[in-house]
Design an enzyme around this catalytic site. Structure first.
Site, short mmCIF file in Angstrom:
data_model
loop_
_atom_site.label_atom_id
_atom_site.label_comp_id
_atom_site.label_asym_id
_atom_site.label_seq_id
_atom_site.Cartn_x
_atom_site.Cartn_y
_atom_site.Cartn_z
N CYS A 188 -2.76 -7.22 8.04
CA CYS A 188 -3.12 -7.22 9.46
C CYS A 188 -1.96 -6.83 10.36
CB CYS A 188 -3.58 -8.61 9.87
SG CYS A 188 -4.90 -9.24 8.85
N ARG A 227 0.18 -0.28 7.16
CA ARG A 227 0.21 -1.60 6.54
C ARG A 227 -1.04 -1.87 5.71
NH1 ARG A 227 3.43 -5.66 9.63
NH2 ARG A 227 1.87 -7.16 9.00
N TRP A 266 -7.01 -6.95 7.75
CA TRP A 266 -7.13 -6.83 6.30
C TRP A 266 -7.82 -8.11 5.85
CZ3 TRP A 266 -5.43 -9.37 1.86
CH2 TRP A 266 -5.49 -8.64 0.67
N ASN A 289 -2.68 -12.96 12.73
CA ASN A 289 -2.27 -12.60 11.37
C ASN A 289 -1.96 -13.89 10.63
OD1 ASN A 289 -2.37 -9.97 12.09
ND2 ASN A 289 -0.19 -9.54 11.80
N GLY A 290 -2.37 -13.98 9.38
CA GLY A 290 -2.08 -15.18 8.60
C GLY A 290 -3.36 -15.84 8.15
N GLU A 298 5.94 -0.42 -14.27
CA GLU A 298 5.91 0.24 -12.96
C GLU A 298 5.05 1.52 -13.01
OE1 GLU A 298 6.36 -0.56 -10.11
OE2 GLU A 298 6.66 1.26 -8.95
N LYS A 326 1.70 2.18 -10.72
CA LYS A 326 1.55 3.33 -9.82
C LYS A 326 0.23 4.02 -10.06
CE LYS A 326 3.75 2.57 -7.43
NZ LYS A 326 4.74 1.58 -7.19
N GLU A 349 -2.93 1.74 -8.97
CA GLU A 349 -3.12 1.42 -7.55
C GLU A 349 -3.59 2.62 -6.73
OE1 GLU A 349 0.34 -0.04 -5.40
OE2 GLU A 349 1.64 1.16 -6.66
N HIS A 377 -0.90 -6.61 -31.74
CA HIS A 377 -1.33 -8.01 -31.72
C HIS A 377 -2.58 -8.19 -30.87
CE1 HIS A 377 2.15 -9.15 -33.99
NE2 HIS A 377 2.88 -8.39 -33.19
N LYS A 416 0.35 -2.68 2.87
CA LYS A 416 1.77 -2.37 2.66
C LYS A 416 2.63 -3.63 2.74
CE LYS A 416 5.22 0.37 2.04
NZ LYS A 416 5.34 0.79 0.63
C1 F6R Z 1 3.21 -1.40 -5.24
C2 F6R Z 1 3.80 -2.13 -4.13
C3 F6R Z 1 3.72 -3.61 -4.15
C4 F6R Z 1 4.97 -4.22 -3.48
C5 F6R Z 1 4.81 -5.74 -3.36
C6 F6R Z 1 6.04 -6.39 -2.75
O1 F6R Z 1 3.41 -0.02 -5.11
O2 F6R Z 1 4.29 -1.55 -3.19
O3 F6R Z 1 3.55 -4.11 -5.44
O4 F6R Z 1 6.09 -3.90 -4.24
O5 F6R Z 1 3.70 -6.02 -2.57
O6 F6R Z 1 6.28 -5.90 -1.48
P1 F6R Z 1 7.69 -6.03 -0.79
O7 F6R Z 1 8.66 -5.22 -1.57
O8 F6R Z 1 7.48 -5.51 0.59
O9 F6R Z 1 8.06 -7.48 -0.81
#
Ligand code: F6R
Length: 599
Positions: free
Chosen positions: A2, A28, A74, A98-99, A475, A479, A482, A498, A594
């Site tokens: 949000c 975001r 959000w 927000n929250g 990782e 990627k 997502e 396993h 984000k």
């Molecule tokens: C994936 C991604 C998320 C963030 C996670 C932590 O591409 O971006 O997994 O890494 O939400 O976010 P930050 O780094 O902002 O604490």
């Protein structure tokens, strides 16, 4: 997640300011948007399910309003729809929030017993109801807010308007960021600084349990008892407004491509000569290094754990912040806790940090956003210089984190004399050449596009690896899933048989990297096992391997401290081109935010 924008002015029409702010906060992640203003004594609320541009279509272009609040939502409580979108109005009170109001069920029952009815499923409407209830009871906004702070559990950044007040916006904050921007005759409120940078660079930061009264010419901030607080004004020092995509189709591609610069910029102060390493924090007094983060940032932590244990003999543990905050942490003054965060606002990471500080143990952070909540809370912070990361999927922030943590591990190796000086000098030379080392990998887009063509219609993809390569597999897999919505899993290569190997069928894509000569042969054997069961395999490696049963992506031979920075590039670009072939909304994948400011 949000986003909040608010504005009150005696000189400007605030509607375009609110819309600009919401557009800036789009990155975001959100699913609905809304805006409300008071004009000639009338409260107007516009809300839509969808994008800010849809909201703009609902707002008349000719209004000239001087006070308003706006929001991108959000969804947490209640479906994605117009009714649950903010602002919420109950009686005299209109708010954006927000929250999460954790005790909202209890409060809802209480308010219902007092005769209140609610239209939405949202916890925010209950917060508005509670504020309205106290406002009617006390006829005094200070008492109303102070009582609200006492009664509400959870996290909130709230922007509030009172129906008959065309001059003041009120704000309340706990565990969710809120700033107040200031300029002559116009003041602003926002959940993060970029939302107002077009209009002012000067702002105040609200801390937990503080509230404020904002008019066009005055800002007053109080503690929860109503005592006036003198605040230091901050001036934004970062790069200017969020940059555009330039020649690229997506922010994600732009951000992948600029990693050759952002990594270098992040580690620049520490790599010019061996003594530069001593500018980094001294870790020698600690017996254990805990690393706490979420998602991609946690994956960066896994790289650091490996390097610290392997090259400095220092025990290190990596935790997901959401788990760490509720488990026994075995802390003592010989433990350093490192927190990693791009946004600096991740709720779980922030809560875990506060927990460590309550235990009076040392904290160090790797953070991208300056002056963010996590950065301000840490004992010591090292900033990554990735610049604004707009695409939801983290790429350049991840490699900046990895690079900074690797140099930190190298500095610890120097202090503990666990690596020979001449080797250290060589590794520093390699770090200084990182731009030219990465360039060929970044330019090899045809290879990644061709692989994307082979996998974009698949339903499952697997990533395997050992040691550091397992951290990279995690990782790489994140990627892909997502942004392309293809189901993918990462496994330690030795663990496949396993259980997971039962999922491998004809033409299942399996990615792997083998960049550690001590264990490469083992990983390749695991690859052969899946090939025997029909898998279609791809291997990223720095070794000269010719094997027709899988496709090899060759990376340059560099020290272990740099390898993750190379290995991740093909993984990032394969994910990008796969999502592109699937026509996905690459920069704003569904359901993702984000900045994850709720638990
Ligand atoms: C994936 C991604 C998320 C963030 C996670 C932590 O591409 O971006 O997994 O890494 O939400 O976010 P930050 O780094 O902002 O604490």
């Amino acid at each position: 997640m949000c986003g909040i924008v608010g504005c009150v002015s005696t000189k400007k029409n605030i509607i375009p300011i609110l819309v600009d702010g919401l557009n800036t906060l789009e990155y975001r992640g959100y699913d609905s948007a809304g805006l409300s203003y008071i004009k000639d004594g009338n409260l107007i609320i516009n809300k839509v399910k969808g994008r800010v541009k849809d909201l703009e279509n609902h707002i008349s272009k000719n209004i000239n309003a001087n006070i308003g609040i706006a929001h991108t939502r959000w969804a947490t409580h209640g479906k994605v729809n117009e009714i649950n979108a903010h602002p919420h109005n109950v009686g005299n009170i209109t708010i954006v929030h927000n929250g999460i109001i954790e005790n909202f069920h209890k409060l809802k029952e209480k308010l219902k017993n007092k005769g209140y009815t609610f239209k939405s499923e949202s916890d925010t409407e209950i917060a508005a109801g509670l504020l309205d209830y106290y406002y009617n009871k006390y006829q005094n906004i200070d008492k109303t807010i102070q009582k609200f702070i006492k009664k509400v559990d959870g996290s909130y950044a709230i922007c509030l308007m009172i129906n008959n007040d065309e001059k003041t916006i009120y704000v309340i904050k706990k565990d969710s960021p809120l700033i107040i921007g200031t300029s002559k005759h116009t003041n602003y409120i926002a959940s993060d600084v970029p939302a107002i940078l077009k209009y002012t660079k000067k702002y105040y930061i609200l801390e937990d349990y503080e509230y404020g009264k904002i008019t066009s010419d005055d800002i007053k901030i109080y503690d929860k008892e109503g005592k006036l607080i003198q605040k230091e004004i901050k001036e934004y020092q970062g790069s200017d407004l969020i940059s555009d995509k330039g020649i690229y189709d997506h922010y994600m591609l732009k951000e992948i491509m600029e990693q050759n610069i952002t990594i270098r910029k992040t580690i620049n102060p520490y790599i010019n000569n061996i003594e530069d390493l001593l500018k980094l924090p001294d870790l020698t007094k600690y017996e254990r290094i805990d690393i706490i983060a979420c998602g991609t940032a946690m994956h960066a932590g896994l790289v650091a754990k490996y390097l610290l244990e392997e090259y400095t003999n220092t025990k290190s543990e990596v935790f997901l912040a959401s788990e760490y905050r509720y488990q026994n942490n075995f802390l003592n003054n010989k433990v350093l806790s490192i927190f990693i965060s791009q946004s600096g606002e991740t709720a779980d990471t922030l809560a875990a940090l506060k927990k460590v500080q309550q235990a009076k143990c040392d904290t160090l952070g790797i953070v991208n956003v300056k002056e963010s909540s996590i950065a301000r809370t840490l004992d010591q912070v090292l900033y990554t210089e990735a610049g604004p990361e707009i695409a939801v999927a983290s790429t350049k922030a991840y490699t900046s984190q990895v690079a900074l943590l690797s140099v930190l591990a190298l500095s610890h190796a120097y202090r503990t004399k666990t690596i020979k000086e001449e080797k250290l000098i060589h590794i520093l030379e390699e770090f200084r050449s990182i731009t030219s080392i990465l360039n060929p990998l970044l330019e090899d887009t045809k290879t990644y596009e061709n692989i994307a063509k082979k996998i974009y219609e698949k339903s499952d993809v697997f990533y395997i690896g050992r040691g550091l390569d397992y951290a990279l597999a995690m990782e790489g897999s994140l990627k892909l899933k997502e942004i392309s919505y293809i189901h993918s899993e990462a496994y330690a290569a030795g663990e496949l048989k396993h259980g997971t190997i039962s999922l491998i069928t004809k033409n299942t894509p399996v990615f792997s990297s083998a960049t550690n000569k001590k264990i490469n042969a083992k990983t390749i054997s695991n690859l052969k096992e899946v090939i025997s069961r029909g898998a279609e395999c791809y291997l990223i490696t720095d070794e000269d391997i010719t094997d027709n049963s899988f496709q090899t992506i060759k990376i340059k031979k560099v020290s272990m401290f740099l390898k993750p920075l190379l290995t991740i590039i093909p993984y990032q670009l394969i994910a990008y081109y796969t999502a592109k072939l699937k026509n996905c909304d690459i920069d704003k994948p569904r359901n993702l935010a984000k900045s994850v400011t709720v638990e």
